[in-house]
Design a protein around this motif. Structure first.
Motif, PDB file in Angstrom:
ATOM      1  N   LEU A  20       0.811  -1.257   0.095  1.00  0.00           N
ATOM      2  CA  LEU A  20       0.080  -0.030  -0.059  1.00  0.00           C
ATOM      3  C   LEU A  20       0.979   1.274  -0.008  1.00  0.00           C
ATOM      4  N   THR A  21       0.207   2.428  -0.525  1.00  0.00           N
ATOM      5  CA  THR A  21       0.964   3.605  -0.364  1.00  0.00           C
ATOM      6  C   THR A  21       0.584   4.180   0.980  1.00  0.00           C
ATOM      7  N   LEU A  22       1.546   4.965   1.690  1.00  0.00           N
ATOM      8  CA  LEU A  22       1.418   5.682   2.934  1.00  0.00           C
ATOM      9  C   LEU A  22       0.132   6.191   3.004  1.00  0.00           C
ATOM     10  N   GLU A  23      -0.504   6.880   1.950  1.00  0.00           N
ATOM     11  CA  GLU A  23      -1.855   7.592   2.082  1.00  0.00           C
ATOM     12  C   GLU A  23      -2.782   6.554   2.222  1.00  0.00           C
ATOM     13  N   MET A  24      -2.912   5.454   1.842  1.00  0.00           N
ATOM     14  CA  MET A  24      -3.835   4.593   1.701  1.00  0.00           C
ATOM     15  C   MET A  24      -3.861   3.728   3.178  1.00  0.00           C
ATOM     16  N   TRP A  25      -2.709   3.415   3.700  1.00  0.00           N
ATOM     17  CA  TRP A  25      -2.698   3.151   5.030  1.00  0.00           C
ATOM     18  C   TRP A  25      -3.084   3.922   6.157  1.00  0.00           C
ATOM     19  N   GLU A  26      -2.616   5.097   6.132  1.00  0.00           N
ATOM     20  CA  GLU A  26      -2.956   6.104   7.068  1.00  0.00           C
ATOM     21  C   GLU A  26      -4.576   6.521   7.102  1.00  0.00           C
ATOM     22  N   SER A  27      -5.038   6.437   5.910  1.00  0.00           N
ATOM     23  CA  SER A  27      -6.531   6.684   5.678  1.00  0.00           C
ATOM     24  C   SER A  27      -7.420   5.496   6.578  1.00  0.00           C
ATOM     25  N   ILE A  28      -6.911   4.271   6.300  1.00  0.00           N
ATOM     26  CA  ILE A  28      -7.513   3.068   7.188  1.00  0.00           C
ATOM     27  C   ILE A  28      -7.377   3.304   8.328  1.00  0.00           C
ATOM     28  N   ASN A  29      -6.057   3.182   8.855  1.00  0.00           N
ATOM     29  CA  ASN A  29      -5.570   3.216  10.241  1.00  0.00           C
ATOM     30  C   ASN A  29      -6.174   4.181  11.017  1.00  0.00           C
TER      31      ASN A  29
END
Length: 314
Positions: free
Chosen positions: A103-112
């Motif tokens: 995943l990209t950082l932005e994808m992970w941060e949005s979910i987390n």
């Protein structure tokens, strides 16, 4: 791509989309219940919503009465309901952690961030206006993740599996939202065409974020034929069955280019496409809206199974 990675990306997108869709379906049932005048009809609307979502049996095992508080808790917070918003967000985060490096950082941060914020919510505080705010927030979580995916994710096999998961789930949900009309009006056919009927169709459009764009296309008041046409056959409507299937076909073709082979998933997707291409809204109502939507859901499920077997992501 490893089958496990493909599986996690596929289900990650499905769970994020499902969380949004559960919020949309509950909102329809909730709004219908608020406008009910006949005694007992508010509960009927909530039950019909759960029937369409196929979570009514689990609810009935735990609750004796389908009031707003009980249904809201079951649809949003209940850990034992595997389709609840809570279960979906947790499953999405779990899948994301399993493929963190994909995943990209932005994808992970949005979910987390979404999970951490949701985990802080106390269910007993979510009533009235706060319930409506929460439903809006859930939809926004999905939009944020989708925006991150579309803006930052490499267009490779991982992107294709993510897109397939998203649109398989969205198509399923749009069909189920439409099918709510069958459950709500079946016992009272005399209501068809009346004020209650129009009001319910309007809420169906709102659940699909389509009540304003509908006017741009049809320039007419809300009519059952037009609304069904809009949510089933119109290729420019982002939540229509036609739009979703078009995107699924596009990403399946992308996988064929990447792997250099056609699979059983392509044939199953062709069967879903044929169901939509070989009909009109008049034929759908002549055949039966409920029967058509049931057939669509079944073909959509068979396509998902075929893709999972083809690419080893059960």
């Amino acid at each position: 791509m490893l089958g496990r990675t493909a599986q996690n990306l596929f289900w990650l997108s499905r769970y994020i989309e499902r969380a949004e869709n559960m919020a949309r379906m509950f909102e329809v049932g909730y709004r219908m219940s608020l406008t009910s005048r006949r005694e007992g009809s508010a509960s009927e609307h909530l039950i019909s919503m759960m029937q369409a979502a196929e979570v009514d049996e689990g609810f009935n095992r735990k609750h004796k009465q389908a009031d707003v508080a009980a249904v809201a808790h079951y649809m949003i917070f209940d850990e034992e309901n595997l389709s609840s918003v809570r279960s979906c967000l947790l499953a999405a985060r779990t899948n994301a952690r399993s493929v963190r490096t994909a995943l990209t950082l932005e994808m992970w941060e949005s979910i987390n961030a979404a999970w951490l914020e949701f985990a802080e919510i106390r269910p007993r505080d979510v009533t009235g206006a706060k319930l409506q705010e929460l439903l809006g927030w859930i939809k926004q979580v999905s939009h944020t993740y989708r925006g991150a995916l579309l803006s930052t994710f490499l267009r490779d096999a991982g992107y294709a599996f993510s897109q397939i998961g998203n649109f398989v789930e969205r198509a399923d949900n749009t069909a189920r939202i439409l099918d709510m009309k069958y459950y709500v009006l079946l016992p009272r056919a005399t209501l068809v065409g009346g004020d209650v009927d129009v009001q319910q169709w309007t809420m169906i459009l709102r659940a699909a974020s389509a009540h304003r764009s509908y006017r741009h296309v049809y320039h007419d008041r809300y009519k059952a034929w037009n609304i069904a046409d809009y949510l089933i056959l119109r290729p420019e409507m982002p939540r229509s069955l036609s739009f979703c299937v078009s995107w699924i076909n596009r990403t399946i073709d992308m996988l064929e280019e990447i792997y250099g082979a056609r699979t059983a998933g392509h044939d199953a997707a062709d069967a879903v496409t044929a169901l939509l291409e070989d009909t009109t809204v008049d034929r759908i109502f002549e055949y039966g809206l409920h029967e058509f939507l049931t057939e669509f859901i079944n073909r959509n499920n068979r396509m998902t199974d075929a893709l999972a077997e083809s690419y080893n992501f059960y």
